[in-house]
Scaffold this motif. Sequence first.
Motif, PDB file in Angstrom:
ATOM      1  N   VAL A 384       0.865  -1.187   0.000  1.00 54.64           N
ATOM      2  CA  VAL A 384       0.000   0.000   0.000  1.00 54.64           C
ATOM      3  C   VAL A 384       0.893   1.226   0.000  1.00 54.64           C
ATOM      4  CG1 VAL A 384      -1.772   1.325   1.221  1.00 54.64           C
ATOM      5  CG2 VAL A 384      -1.816  -1.174   1.313  1.00 54.64           C
ATOM      6  N   MET A 385       0.562   2.181  -0.835  1.00 56.85           N
ATOM      7  CA  MET A 385       1.243   3.475  -0.858  1.00 56.85           C
ATOM      8  C   MET A 385       0.180   4.543  -0.618  1.00 56.85           C
ATOM      9  SD  MET A 385       4.100   5.122  -1.383  1.00 56.85           S
ATOM     10  CE  MET A 385       4.083   6.900  -1.110  1.00 56.85           C
ATOM     11  N   ALA A 386       0.423   5.433   0.335  1.00 52.32           N
ATOM     12  CA  ALA A 386      -0.563   6.453   0.675  1.00 52.32           C
ATOM     13  C   ALA A 386       0.085   7.827   0.676  1.00 52.32           C
ATOM     14  CB  ALA A 386      -1.179   6.168   2.041  1.00 52.32           C
ATOM     15  N   PRO A 446     -10.155  -3.140  -2.703  1.00 51.53           N
ATOM     16  CA  PRO A 446      -8.841  -3.703  -2.997  1.00 51.53           C
ATOM     17  C   PRO A 446      -8.903  -5.206  -3.225  1.00 51.53           C
ATOM     18  CG  PRO A 446      -9.035  -3.220  -0.662  1.00 51.53           C
ATOM     19  CD  PRO A 446     -10.260  -2.657  -1.317  1.00 51.53           C
ATOM     20  N   MET A 447      -7.853  -5.714  -3.850  1.00 49.78           N
ATOM     21  CA  MET A 447      -7.779  -7.138  -4.147  1.00 49.78           C
ATOM     22  C   MET A 447      -6.788  -7.824  -3.207  1.00 49.78           C
ATOM     23  SD  MET A 447      -5.418  -7.163  -7.618  1.00 49.78           S
ATOM     24  CE  MET A 447      -5.272  -8.945  -7.614  1.00 49.78           C
ATOM     25  N   THR A 448      -6.902  -9.143  -3.156  1.00 51.41           N
ATOM     26  CA  THR A 448      -5.942  -9.962  -2.429  1.00 51.41           C
ATOM     27  C   THR A 448      -4.951 -10.545  -3.421  1.00 51.41           C
ATOM     28  OG1 THR A 448      -7.500 -10.548  -0.666  1.00 51.41           O
ATOM     29  CG2 THR A 448      -5.642 -12.036  -1.035  1.00 51.41           C
ATOM     30  N   TYR A 456      -6.288  -6.500   4.748  1.00 47.31           N
ATOM     31  CA  TYR A 456      -5.095  -5.811   5.245  1.00 47.31           C
ATOM     32  C   TYR A 456      -4.923  -4.468   4.545  1.00 47.31           C
ATOM     33  CZ  TYR A 456      -0.184  -4.691   5.987  1.00 47.31           C
ATOM     34  OH  TYR A 456       0.983  -4.045   6.298  1.00 47.31           O
ATOM     35  N   ARG A 457      -5.109  -4.450   3.245  1.00 47.53           N
ATOM     36  CA  ARG A 457      -4.933  -3.206   2.497  1.00 47.53           C
ATOM     37  C   ARG A 457      -5.906  -2.134   2.983  1.00 47.53           C
ATOM     38  NH1 ARG A 457      -3.215  -6.542  -2.365  1.00 47.53           N
ATOM     39  NH2 ARG A 457      -1.222  -5.594  -2.964  1.00 47.53           N
ATOM     40  N   MET A 458      -7.160  -2.504   3.193  1.00 45.56           N
ATOM     41  CA  MET A 458      -8.139  -1.509   3.614  1.00 45.56           C
ATOM     42  C   MET A 458      -7.830  -0.993   5.016  1.00 45.56           C
ATOM     43  SD  MET A 458     -10.613   0.442   2.988  1.00 45.56           S
ATOM     44  CE  MET A 458     -11.273  -0.148   1.423  1.00 45.56           C
ATOM     45  N   GLU A 459      -7.528  -1.882   5.931  1.00 47.35           N
ATOM     46  CA  GLU A 459      -7.220  -1.444   7.293  1.00 47.35           C
ATOM     47  C   GLU A 459      -5.960  -0.577   7.311  1.00 47.35           C
ATOM     48  OE1 GLU A 459      -8.917  -1.678  10.236  1.00 47.35           O
ATOM     49  OE2 GLU A 459     -10.470  -2.246   8.800  1.00 47.35           O
ATOM     50  N   THR A 460      -4.988  -0.957   6.498  1.00 46.17           N
ATOM     51  CA  THR A 460      -3.756  -0.174   6.429  1.00 46.17           C
ATOM     52  C   THR A 460      -4.009   1.198   5.831  1.00 46.17           C
ATOM     53  OG1 THR A 460      -2.417  -2.176   6.239  1.00 46.17           O
ATOM     54  CG2 THR A 460      -1.409  -0.124   5.500  1.00 46.17           C
ATOM     55  N   ALA A 461      -4.833   1.257   4.787  1.00 45.75           N
ATOM     56  CA  ALA A 461      -5.163   2.546   4.169  1.00 45.75           C
ATOM     57  C   ALA A 461      -5.818   3.486   5.171  1.00 45.75           C
ATOM     58  CB  ALA A 461      -6.079   2.326   2.967  1.00 45.75           C
ATOM     59  N   ARG A 462      -6.735   2.949   5.974  1.00 49.69           N
ATOM     60  CA  ARG A 462      -7.403   3.778   6.983  1.00 49.69           C
ATOM     61  C   ARG A 462      -6.416   4.207   8.069  1.00 49.69           C
ATOM     62  NH1 ARG A 462     -12.418   0.877   9.274  1.00 49.69           N
ATOM     63  NH2 ARG A 462     -13.173   2.982   9.725  1.00 49.69           N
ATOM     64  N   ALA A 463      -5.541   3.290   8.471  1.00 53.34           N
ATOM     65  CA  ALA A 463      -4.566   3.622   9.505  1.00 53.34           C
ATOM     66  C   ALA A 463      -3.594   4.698   9.025  1.00 53.34           C
ATOM     67  CB  ALA A 463      -3.806   2.364   9.919  1.00 53.34           C
TER      68      ALA A 463
END
Length: 494
Positions: A384-386, A446-448, A456-463
């Motif tokens: 993930v890149m934010a 997001p995809m796996t 994981y990607r969604m939770e990480t993006a929110r974090a």
Amino acid sequence: MRDTIRFLKAGEVVELENVGPTETLLDYLRLRRRQTGTKEGCGEGDCGACTVALGRLIDGRLVYQPVNSCIQLLGMIDGAELVTVEDLVEDSRLHPVQAAMVELHGSQCGFCTPGFIMSLFTLYHAEDAKRSRKTVTDWLAGNLCRCTGYRPIVDAALQACFDAADDAFSWRSNETREQLRALADGRDVFIGDSDCFFSAPATLDGLAALYGQHPDATLVAGATDVGLWITKQLRELPKTIWLGNVEGLDRVEDSPSGVLIGATATYQATEQAMTSLSADLGELWRRIGSKQVRASGTVGGNIANGSPIGDTPPALIALGATLELSSADGSRALPIEDFFIEYGKQDRQQGEFVTGLFVPRLSANQGFRCYKISKRFDQDISSVMAAVRLTVDEEGTVTEARIAYGGMAGTPKRAATAETALLGASLEDPSTWSGAMQALLGDFTPMTDMRASAEYRMETARALLAKALMEMSGTAAEQVRVLANREAGNDRAA
């Protein structure tokens, strides 16, 4: 027009007329010259066993840079000095780097050793490098030793690489500069015929005309991606056009309003200018690939290939960068986020190519943060890149938000719903952020894959959005960043 490439090796000019469009530098060394000191390892620019050094004139200075020869096209060394491990011994005497490796037992099984030697050769010739373990480990992040031999290798680098250069290459540097100037004849290179060729235009008009005639040709800048098409995907690329000889396309212009970057400017060449825009950008640039990758890979290429997990596009989108495209019919500019249409498709017409981008400087009432999440800290592809840029008024109320992610969709993409939800929020009141955090769930599906699960990607993006808001509200970096803790000497990890 010239139908050969020319380069220096061991002080002599080498001229080659039979250069295939996808022939790699590694294959040339091992198969044609039978110089097998340069090893073949991963074949994708990841292990560093194939590292060689290229010397080029940069602002009149002779600069040696490490490159991965496995993914460097042979034609791309036109006009450079090529240095391999065979070239280092002078009158049967080991190079100072080699001598230090022997003295301090820096070689274990030995397979990776030539690559380490060549990376350290470029450090030996680097100007103003600070003598520290961090400098050495940053320099060697693209070289893998599987025998746990890093401590003596680092010790050898600390011993050999930080005093004034005193080797055959420094002794003949004036002569080398003159030879490189003579090789820079400003002529187009075209080797082959209309059906199969390697070409290196010297001017923007020449590039536009050639690509207009051959829109099916593969444009190559640093080859850090295209090289893998050849070595891993085994693609047939009968027509390649290398952009590295196009005059002015490697420009980097830093101004009070922002930074102008030409399409062939490398990560290494742009690092200082991007750091001047934001310390976060500087750290992102440092974590893109390795020294070898950053010396070859280009910012323009990272954009043009349209990867949904490219490191630079989310940050550039959040900053509001503008992309320039050109063709034989003229040029046009567009917001960089509009360039990415869907997976594998960009807003690029036939015969059109990326020529550069402009990244605006932050104003006094704007804050910016960007984060790269990957399995390995160094030299790894993002999961993930934010990137977040906020504009706030005097009361700390958000008046504009630009939030962009990579790895969350088929393209680098803005979180439009979350941006809208954040308008009017107060950086001083975390309870006003919840709407944006919830809205983010609707912006992406997001995809796996092998790098991360969708959850994981969604939770990480929110974090990461929450982290950006916390930092911009005044939370100290060492409370939310592992790296800041390490630099501050703290044991805890946030």
